[in-house]
Write a protein that holds these residues in place. Structure first.
Motif, PDB file in Angstrom:
ATOM      1  N   LYS A  66      -1.937  -4.929  -0.485  1.00 30.11           N
ATOM      2  CA  LYS A  66      -3.208  -4.890   0.437  1.00 30.11           C
ATOM      3  C   LYS A  66      -2.716  -5.216   1.814  1.00 30.11           C
ATOM      4  O   LYS A  66      -3.243  -4.561   2.763  1.00 30.11           O
ATOM      5  CB  LYS A  66      -4.024  -5.768  -0.078  1.00 30.11           C
ATOM      6  N   GLU A 145     -11.390   0.488  -1.808  1.00 28.06           N
ATOM      7  CA  GLU A 145     -11.674  -0.799  -1.309  1.00 28.06           C
ATOM      8  C   GLU A 145     -13.023  -1.078  -1.668  1.00 28.06           C
ATOM      9  O   GLU A 145     -13.340  -2.296  -2.063  1.00 28.06           O
ATOM     10  CB  GLU A 145     -11.307  -1.010   0.153  1.00 28.06           C
ATOM     11  N   ASN A 149     -14.572  -3.906  -4.179  1.00 26.68           N
ATOM     12  CA  ASN A 149     -15.433  -4.872  -3.851  1.00 26.68           C
ATOM     13  C   ASN A 149     -16.679  -4.916  -4.635  1.00 26.68           C
ATOM     14  O   ASN A 149     -17.090  -6.033  -5.154  1.00 26.68           O
ATOM     15  CB  ASN A 149     -15.720  -4.651  -2.458  1.00 26.68           C
ATOM     16  N   LYS A 152     -15.717  -6.808  -7.923  1.00 30.33           N
ATOM     17  CA  LYS A 152     -15.091  -7.932  -7.810  1.00 30.33           C
ATOM     18  C   LYS A 152     -16.621  -9.049  -7.405  1.00 30.33           C
ATOM     19  O   LYS A 152     -16.289 -10.023  -8.067  1.00 30.33           O
ATOM     20  CB  LYS A 152     -14.214  -8.126  -6.622  1.00 30.33           C
ATOM     21  N   GLY A 212     -10.087  -6.294   3.428  1.00 33.74           N
ATOM     22  CA  GLY A 212     -10.548  -4.808   3.034  1.00 33.74           C
ATOM     23  C   GLY A 212     -11.490  -4.269   3.788  1.00 33.74           C
ATOM     24  O   GLY A 212     -11.158  -2.936   4.332  1.00 33.74           O
TER      25      GLY A 212
HETATM   26 MG   LIG Z   1     -11.899  -6.288  -0.623  1.00 32.87          MG
END
Ligand SMILES: [Mg+2]
Ligand SMILES: Nc1ncnc2c1ncn2[C@@H]1O[C@H](COP(=O)(O)OP(=O)(O)O)[C@@H](O)[C@H]1O
Length: 246
Positions: A66, A145, A149, A152, A212
């Motif tokens: 990343k 990304e 997210n 996550k 991100g």
């Molecule tokens: Mg992220």
């Protein structure tokens, strides 16, 4: 004597990422080899320890990747974008497959199948034959990304993520919707600041760098596009990218 310049610039970050990569791949490689070779002769504690080393090693490798991606994007200008005309739907499917694979790698979560409703699902609503002229590698990074997210910041056992693309004539929009934890109004604009992570208890335990979304925003702006968020804490978020249809 001249003061040393301690600002971490893109070049420094990129060197750090590079230096971490070799020892990390050796650690991960040996861990995998030991796991594969001596599965039957190991103590339960050793098996567990190796699993944890492997998980954290994978995690660290993803962090390094990343950081490298962020640096590449920082170094990109409008002039050196590698623009090409690509169909949007397959690009999204590819990004979704990558995000799902990374999530599975990290959490051991079950991957979707067509029949069983558990795990993480990415539903794509994108007209066929919708073409867009972009730097496809960079747009893929954006979609990955946003999807990562959405996966996550979501505590549900069944995570549904909806990607929708619309052709507005002079622009094309791509939105990623999740039903995860959501973002409070006071944080909505701050999440684009480098290293900003919404950390309620200041535990510093959130995985990732907080780089991100700044990366996504930069990629979108390199394409003269915009990004916006509609979000409600507890209900989920919608991230919408709007790109000129050139
Ligand atoms: Mg992220
Ligand atoms: N889909 C989302 N739902 C809830 N919060 C989000 C979402 N996407 C981003 N955030 C918040 O914005 C912060 C910054 O995101 P990002 O720049 O991608 O960094 P990272 O993923 O490394 O934490 C996250 O730490 C999180 O607090």
């Amino acid at each position: 004597m001249e003061k040393p310049d301690l600002n971490l610039n893109a070049q420094t970050l990129s060197m750090i990422a590079h230096k971490l990569r070799t020892p990390l791949s050796i650690i991960n490689g040996y861990c995998e080899a030991v796991q594969a070779q001596s599965k039957h002769s190991l103590e339960p504690f050793t098996i567990k320890a190796l699993e944890e080393i492997s998980t954290q090693g994978t995690h660290l490798s993803q962090l390094v990747d990343k950081l490298s991606a962020f640096n590449r994007v920082l170094a990109t200008t409008e002039q050196n974008l590698k623009k090409q005309t690509v169909e949007l739907k397959p690009l999204i499917k590819e990004s979704a497959a990558k995000a799902l694979a990374l999530e599975e790698n990290l959490s051991g979560a079950p991957v979707q199948t067509d029949t069983v409703r558990r795990g993480t699902f990415v539903e794509t609503d994108c007209p066929p034959q919708l073409f867009i002229t972009v730097d496809a590698q960079l747009l893929k990074l954006c979609v990955e990304e946003l999807l990562a997210n959405a996966m996550k910041f979501n505590n549900k056992t069944e995570k549904v993520i909806k990607v929708q693309c619309l052709n507005h004539g002079n622009s094309i929009s791509l939105s990623v919707r999740d039903y995860g934890i959501g973002i409070r109004p006071q944080d909505v604009n701050r999440v684009f600041e480098p290293f900003y992570q919404v950390d309620d208890d200041f535990t510093g335990q959130i995985t990732g760098w907080g780089l991100g979304l700044p990366m996504v925003r930069r990629i979108v702006e390199l394409h003269n596009g915009t990004i916006s968020i509609v979000s409600d804490r507890g209900l989920g978020s919608i991230f919408t990218i709007n790109l000129p249809n050139v």
